[in-house]
Design a protein around this motif. Structure first.
Motif, PDB file in Angstrom:
ATOM      1  N   THR A  33      -1.839   3.399 -12.022  1.00  0.00           N
ATOM      2  CA  THR A  33      -1.112   2.898 -10.855  1.00  0.00           C
ATOM      3  C   THR A  33      -0.732   1.438 -11.067  1.00  0.00           C
ATOM      4  N   PRO A  78       0.820  -1.224   0.000  1.00  0.00           N
ATOM      5  CA  PRO A  78       0.000   0.000   0.000  1.00  0.00           C
ATOM      6  C   PRO A  78       0.849   1.268   0.000  1.00  0.00           C
ATOM      7  N   GLU A  79       2.008   1.209   0.611  1.00  0.00           N
ATOM      8  CA  GLU A  79       2.869   2.387   0.654  1.00  0.00           C
ATOM      9  C   GLU A  79       3.367   2.740  -0.738  1.00  0.00           C
ATOM     10  N   ASN A 105       0.503   4.467  -2.593  1.00  0.00           N
ATOM     11  CA  ASN A 105       0.358   5.872  -2.219  1.00  0.00           C
ATOM     12  C   ASN A 105       1.449   6.737  -2.853  1.00  0.00           C
ATOM     13  N   ASP A 119       0.480   7.433  -6.400  1.00  0.00           N
ATOM     14  CA  ASP A 119      -0.606   8.432  -6.497  1.00  0.00           C
ATOM     15  C   ASP A 119      -0.066   9.834  -6.288  1.00  0.00           C
ATOM     16  N   ASP A 120       0.854   9.993  -5.356  1.00  0.00           N
ATOM     17  CA  ASP A 120       1.442  11.314  -5.136  1.00  0.00           C
ATOM     18  C   ASP A 120       2.208  11.778  -6.370  1.00  0.00           C
ATOM     19  N   TYR A 138       0.061  -1.876  -9.239  1.00  0.00           N
ATOM     20  CA  TYR A 138      -0.142  -2.455  -7.899  1.00  0.00           C
ATOM     21  C   TYR A 138       0.908  -3.537  -7.572  1.00  0.00           C
ATOM     22  N   GLN A 144      -0.328  13.056  -8.932  1.00  0.00           N
ATOM     23  CA  GLN A 144      -0.861  14.357  -8.551  1.00  0.00           C
ATOM     24  C   GLN A 144       0.155  15.470  -8.832  1.00  0.00           C
TER      25      GLN A 144
END
Length: 551
Positions: free
Chosen positions: A339, A286-287, A290, A293-294, A341, A297
């Protein structure tokens, strides 16, 4: 009647008295004749008696006395006591006699050996029976058995040691009995025990050299060989055994920097070969999601504000790189905008998997070692060097390595590192050699032959190592002073390498040292030196205890 008896008695008495007067002179004459014959026999036996000197058998006499050469007492020769009867003479004639020192010298009657002048001894017979045909040659099947190897060896001429030569020195002159060395005198004389003339000897000090004389026949029997002492160059060569080990600088570890689960594992066994850039595993975390995603953005914000967006984009990309995401994965994320995974991880180097601690689907976290990959393009060779050879070596010295099992010979390299401590068990120093292994033929754990070159030592006196006599207290060599004269000399040994020994003291260039058969000569020289020192001490003691020793 009584008168007749008296007359008869008188006649018988007169006859008996007359017979007695005739018999007594005859008996006296007979006894006197026997005594004369006995005296004559004793005189003949004394005249037939034979005396000889034990040391010089050619000196003989018919009466007791002393030898005119060595002054020893003459002893009675047993040869003169020959059998008296004809039967005993025939029995002796049928016996075989031989010389104990020269078995080839035989005879059918007692006598002396023509070579050494020893008395011939009677040969022992099998079954205590007399062989009437002893000494005759037979061509039939009953011919005697061939000589044994021991008889053939005994029948050969025996080399003898020449008496030890005395060295020229100012030692004390003493007179010693050859048969009784403890009889020592300061003046010439004869031995009080055996009567031999005392021989003159020179007693030197402890440091005087003892020279031993050896005949040419003895030198051939001992197989003596000599080599000359020369000056030359000795290489400080160390031959030892080394062990191939992994190059620790080429060992790589695979760790994850985030918590997650292994979704795809491409490495399954230890020893599996991998190449640089090969996929090892895929990780879901999960890290990592994230962080991606950053990054997306930051790309969107760059379109709105280029100044602040550029800084945010650089930081988001650096975060992904620090989490172990490869540049190709980041470019794929930037290109597709989707993303990822299951983030893939790739091998950083070529090599073999030497350690594997994970399996498919396992949960991993930072600090866990997933793989250990070793590159065998270069290996280390760890060699042990003895303590007395440590000063020869230094970093950068050339090295040759041979592995006959792999068909690799004389691989050249240099000393890469010398470890600062010794092995506490073997007391050996460890030397590390870095060796290229392009064909991957050298495997860790392989034993190889190592030659370490410590540099030359020039203009040194050297002799073959087989010439050294190691006694534990000192080192000695036997030096040939002349053709038949040898001396045992103490030497100091320096470096030993390549079958040569450096001599720092005791020899000079041009001396000849014995490299074969020198142990008997060293023993003989030691015995003679000890006897000389012992004779010197005994002479002083005898002179103090016996005031008539020199008379």
């Amino acid at each position: 009647m009584s008168l007749f008896n008296v007359t008869k008695f008188r006649s018988n008495a007169v006859c008996a008295l007359s017979l007695l007067l005739v018999t007594v002179p005859i008996a006296g004459y007979s006894q006197e004749h026997k005594q004369h014959q006995s005296a004559a026999t004793t005189n003949n036996q004394q005249q037939d008696a034979h005396y000889s000197c034990p040391m010089h058998p050619e000196e003989t006499s018919h009466e007791p006395g002393r030898c005119s050469i060595c002054k020893m007492f003459l002893v009675k020769d047993e040869q003169s006591d020959t059998p008296s009867s004809e039967n005993e003479a025939k029995l002796v004639a049928n016996k075989d006699y031989y010389c104990p020192m020269h078995p080839e010298v035989t005879s059918h009657e007692p006598g002396r050996c023509p070579k050494c002048n020893m008395f011939l001894v009677k040969e022992e017979e099998e079954g205590n029976q007399i062989d009437e045909h002893a000494g005759h040659n037979h061509s039939s099947a009953e011919q005697a058995e061939p000589q044994s190897k021991a008889d053939k060896l005994l029948s050969q001429p025996k080399p003898t040691l020449i008496p030890a030569a005395q060295s020229n020195g100012d030692g004390n002159v003493k007179y010693v009995c050859p048969m009784h060395p403890h009889v020592v005198s300061d003046v010439p004389g004869t031995c009080p025990i055996c009567g031999m003339n005392l021989e003159k000897v020179s007693i030197g000090g402890v440091g005087e050299e003892v020279v031993v004389g050896v005949s040419g026949g003895m030198q051939q029997a001992l197989g003596m060989r000599s080599e000359q002492v020369t000056k030359g160059t000795l290489w400080k060569l160390v031959k030892t055994i080394g062990t191939v080990e992994y190059n620790e600088n080429a060992i790589g570890h695979a760790h994850t920097r985030v918590n997650g689960w292994l979704e795809t594992l491409m490495v399954h066994t230890v020893g599996q070969r991998v190449k640089k850039g090969q996929l090892l595993y895929e990780l879901y975390s999960p890290e990592l999601v994230n962080a991606q995603d950053d990054y997306m953005q930051a790309i969107d914000y760059l379109k709105q504000d280029k100044n602040r967006g550029a800084g945010l984009l650089r930081k988001a990309r650096l975060r992904l790189e620090l989490l172990g995401v490869s540049a190709s994965t980041i470019n794929q994320l930037e290109r597709t905008g989707e993303t990822i995974y299951r983030v893939p991880y790739y091998a950083d180097q070529d090599g073999f998997v030497s350690q594997l601690s994970v399996r498919h689907g396992m949960y991993v976290q930072p600090g866990d070692t997933l793989f250990e990959i070793v590159d065998l393009s270069s290996v280390w060779v760890i060699a042990d060097v003895f303590e007395n050879e440590q000063s020869w070596l230094e970093q950068g010295r050339p090295v040759e390595i041979t592995s006959a099992a792999q068909g690799l010979f004389d691989l050249e390299s240099t000393i890469d590192y010398i470890y600062p401590e010794l092995d506490p068990v073997s007391r050996a120093m460890r030397v590390r050699v870095k060796l290229d292994n392009p064909g991957k033929l050298l495997k860790p754990g392989t034993l190889v032959d190592v030659k370490l070159f410590g540099g030359p030592q020039r203009e040194v006196l050297s002799i073959p190592t087989e010439a050294l006599i190691l006694t534990g207290r000192e080192n000695r060599v036997v030096v040939q002073r002349a053709d038949n004269k040898f001396a045992s000399v103490a030497v100091k040994v320096g470096m030993i390498a390549q079958g040569k020994a450096e001599i720092t003291e005791g020899l000079k260039a041009g001396d000849k040292v014995i490299v074969s058969g020198q142990f008997l000569l060293d023993s003989e020289a030691s015995i003679q030196g000890s006897l000389q020192r012992l004779s010197g001490s005994n002479s002083s003691e005898d002179a103090a205890s016996d005031p008539h020793a020199n008379h």
